[in-house]
Design an enzyme around this catalytic site. Sequence first.
Site, PDB file in Angstrom:
ATOM      1  N   HIS A 236       0.683   4.615  -2.490  1.00  0.00           N
ATOM      2  CA  HIS A 236       0.292   5.754  -1.952  1.00  0.00           C
ATOM      3  C   HIS A 236       1.071   6.690  -2.670  1.00  0.00           C
ATOM      4  CE1 HIS A 236      -3.187   4.957   0.736  1.00  0.00           C
ATOM      5  NE2 HIS A 236      -3.810   4.555  -0.099  1.00  0.00           N
TER       6      HIS A 236
ATOM      7  N   ASN B 126      -3.554   9.187   4.664  1.00  0.00           N
ATOM      8  CA  ASN B 126      -3.013   8.541   5.286  1.00  0.00           C
ATOM      9  C   ASN B 126      -3.108   8.896   6.213  1.00  0.00           C
ATOM     10  OD1 ASN B 126      -1.659   7.501   2.568  1.00  0.00           O
ATOM     11  ND2 ASN B 126      -0.765   9.363   2.361  1.00  0.00           N
TER      12      ASN B 126
ATOM     13  N   VAL C 147       1.048   9.647  -6.311  1.00  0.00           N
ATOM     14  CA  VAL C 147       1.062  10.689  -5.691  1.00  0.00           C
ATOM     15  C   VAL C 147       2.607  11.373  -6.516  1.00  0.00           C
ATOM     16  CG1 VAL C 147       0.974  12.705  -3.946  1.00  0.00           C
ATOM     17  CG2 VAL C 147      -0.533  10.771  -3.918  1.00  0.00           C
TER      18      VAL C 147
ATOM     19  N   ARG D  92       0.915  -0.900  -0.133  1.00  0.00           N
ATOM     20  CA  ARG D  92      -0.078   0.343   0.474  1.00  0.00           C
ATOM     21  C   ARG D  92       0.713   1.341   0.118  1.00  0.00           C
ATOM     22  NH1 ARG D  92      -3.468   2.958   3.927  1.00  0.00           N
ATOM     23  NH2 ARG D  92      -5.264   3.370   3.325  1.00  0.00           N
TER      24      ARG D  92
ATOM     25  N   HIS E 182      -6.190  -5.712  -2.782  1.00  0.00           N
ATOM     26  CA  HIS E 182      -7.229  -5.958  -1.463  1.00  0.00           C
ATOM     27  C   HIS E 182      -7.084  -6.947  -0.845  1.00  0.00           C
ATOM     28  CE1 HIS E 182      -8.470  -1.172  -1.542  1.00  0.00           C
ATOM     29  NE2 HIS E 182      -7.343  -1.667  -0.989  1.00  0.00           N
TER      30      HIS E 182
HETATM   31  C1  HEM Z   1      -9.277   1.288  -5.664  1.00  0.00           C
HETATM   32  C2  HEM Z   1      -9.221   2.056  -5.415  1.00  0.00           C
HETATM   33  C3  HEM Z   1      -8.717   1.830  -3.866  1.00  0.00           C
HETATM   34  C4  HEM Z   1      -9.371   2.620  -3.220  1.00  0.00           C
HETATM   35  C5  HEM Z   1     -10.673   3.111  -2.405  1.00  0.00           C
HETATM   36  C6  HEM Z   1      -8.255   1.788  -1.639  1.00  0.00           C
HETATM   37  C7  HEM Z   1      -8.613   2.363  -0.624  1.00  0.00           C
HETATM   38  C8  HEM Z   1      -8.110   1.563   0.869  1.00  0.00           C
HETATM   39  C9  HEM Z   1      -8.842   1.607   1.907  1.00  0.00           C
HETATM   40  C10 HEM Z   1      -9.412   2.842   2.856  1.00  0.00           C
HETATM   41  C11 HEM Z   1      -7.258   0.899   3.285  1.00  0.00           C
HETATM   42  C12 HEM Z   1      -8.106   0.895   4.672  1.00  0.00           C
HETATM   43  C13 HEM Z   1      -7.358   1.958   5.273  1.00  0.00           C
HETATM   44  C14 HEM Z   1      -7.303   1.894   6.512  1.00  0.00           C
HETATM   45  O1  HEM Z   1      -9.074   1.628   6.937  1.00  0.00           O
HETATM   46  O2  HEM Z   1      -6.418   2.021   7.114  1.00  0.00           O
HETATM   47  C15 HEM Z   1      -6.925   0.383   2.497  1.00  0.00           C
HETATM   48  C16 HEM Z   1      -6.186  -0.757   2.167  1.00  0.00           C
HETATM   49  C17 HEM Z   1      -4.770  -1.368   1.331  1.00  0.00           C
HETATM   50  N1  HEM Z   1      -5.010  -1.107   0.378  1.00  0.00           N
HETATM   51 FE1  HEM Z   1      -5.937   0.341  -0.754  1.00  0.00          FE
HETATM   52  N2  HEM Z   1      -7.377   1.200  -2.093  1.00  0.00           N
HETATM   53  C18 HEM Z   1      -7.544   1.481  -3.392  1.00  0.00           C
HETATM   54  C19 HEM Z   1      -6.380   0.758  -3.971  1.00  0.00           C
HETATM   55  C20 HEM Z   1      -5.066  -0.071  -3.605  1.00  0.00           C
HETATM   56  C21 HEM Z   1      -4.181  -0.700  -4.515  1.00  0.00           C
HETATM   57  C22 HEM Z   1      -4.127  -0.188  -5.990  1.00  0.00           C
HETATM   58  C23 HEM Z   1      -3.132  -0.722  -3.956  1.00  0.00           C
HETATM   59  C24 HEM Z   1      -1.736  -1.641  -4.165  1.00  0.00           C
HETATM   60  C25 HEM Z   1      -1.675  -2.202  -5.315  1.00  0.00           C
HETATM   61  C26 HEM Z   1      -4.117  -0.917  -2.341  1.00  0.00           C
HETATM   62  C27 HEM Z   1      -3.157  -2.091  -1.836  1.00  0.00           C
HETATM   63  C28 HEM Z   1      -3.789  -1.946  -0.388  1.00  0.00           C
HETATM   64  C29 HEM Z   1      -3.088  -2.860   0.527  1.00  0.00           C
HETATM   65  C30 HEM Z   1      -2.250  -3.947   0.918  1.00  0.00           C
HETATM   66  C31 HEM Z   1      -4.055  -2.541   1.772  1.00  0.00           C
HETATM   67  C32 HEM Z   1      -4.267  -3.078   2.610  1.00  0.00           C
HETATM   68  C33 HEM Z   1      -2.963  -2.797   4.641  1.00  0.00           C
HETATM   69  C34 HEM Z   1      -2.079  -2.700   5.719  1.00  0.00           C
HETATM   70  O3  HEM Z   1      -3.349  -3.882   6.181  1.00  0.00           O
HETATM   71  O4  HEM Z   1      -1.636  -2.268   6.083  1.00  0.00           O
HETATM   72  N3  HEM Z   1      -4.740  -0.390  -2.347  1.00  0.00           N
HETATM   73  N4  HEM Z   1      -6.799   0.432   0.610  1.00  0.00           N
END
Ligand code: HEM
Length: 320
Positions: free
Chosen positions: A69, A97, A73, A65, A196
Amino acid sequence: MMNPIPSSMYNVALILLFSFLLGMSSAKLSENFYKKSCPKVLSIIKSGVRYAVLAEPRMGASLLRLLFHDCFVNGCDASILLDDTVNFIGEKSAAPNKGSIRGFDVIDKIKTQVEKSCPGVVSCADILTIASRDSVILLGGPSWKVLLGRRDSTTASFSDANRDLPAPAFNLSQLISSFSNKGFSVREMVALSGAHTIGLARCVSFRDRIYNDTNINASFARSLQAICPRSKDDNNLAPLDSTPKTFDNGYFKNLLSQKGLLHSDQALFNGSFTDSIVNTYSANPSTFASDFTKAIVKMSTLSPLTGSNGQIRKNCRKIN
Ligand code: HEM
């Protein structure tokens, strides 16, 4: 009548100049960038990531993630790693973030090891790129070749992070435009969302969905409501898919049964034209793996700083 010779020479010169400029901008990242200057870099990073992910599998998700991020940007320039200072608020404090992005200590530790072996040579941006690839492999996902030679930014943008990173409340057309702004097709957007398949989200990111959405499996919603009450416990965590420590195509299978955790996840399978892509990925893990790797390579090469632009930070948290 015009003389054809000078005009064709002019065209040839233009073509040569154009290919030279194209080469200058695109040929700088390479697989062997550190072969001579830091031959152990890949193995140092691999063991740093292995240590961290074995201790806590979620860290693999957090590092992936972090790469997303960073790259979304202003390109993959390690801008997300910069700490705020008294007169500068950077990307860490931006809404997508703050309170959720993590993995900085792992990158710091790896950077310290890399600096010991080859001081001032390897960028934080490259370390992050390699670390997220290694994370995905450790969690059972596909591998890909990383292109290297990025340099680190000397600035970060709080406002660009707020503008460019997608939000969990996004609907399909907002997701599509957020990714198309960065040059990604709809299919690439769906493939990248498959990230995800690993990791966790905080209650505050999915509360609206579990109380208000109608395209959610009822017992799934109830079980989430137990850990995410209506008005408290914002930081309680839930897995983004049913196997959050394994990088597989389970995320897409979950979407088929309306078990996407975020509103934005389920938006990919909600009676619209992206349903067919979700169907494909849930039925064919290898198609997902190959589309994901192509898209993540593209993402991790978004407008890198190369040549004499930027710097090689000594400490990933601050500029030299
Ligand atoms: C499609 C649009 C996306 C949205 C709206 C989104 C949004 C989010 C949100 C809200 C979280 C949880 C944050 C929290 O509550 O702490 C999350 C977690 C995560 N996102 Fe996304 N994300 C998107 C795309 C992506 C992409 C493209 C990747 C990587 C290529 C990614 C990788 C991750 C990972 C691996 C997590 C888990 C992180 C952890 O457990 O620390 N996401 N994302």
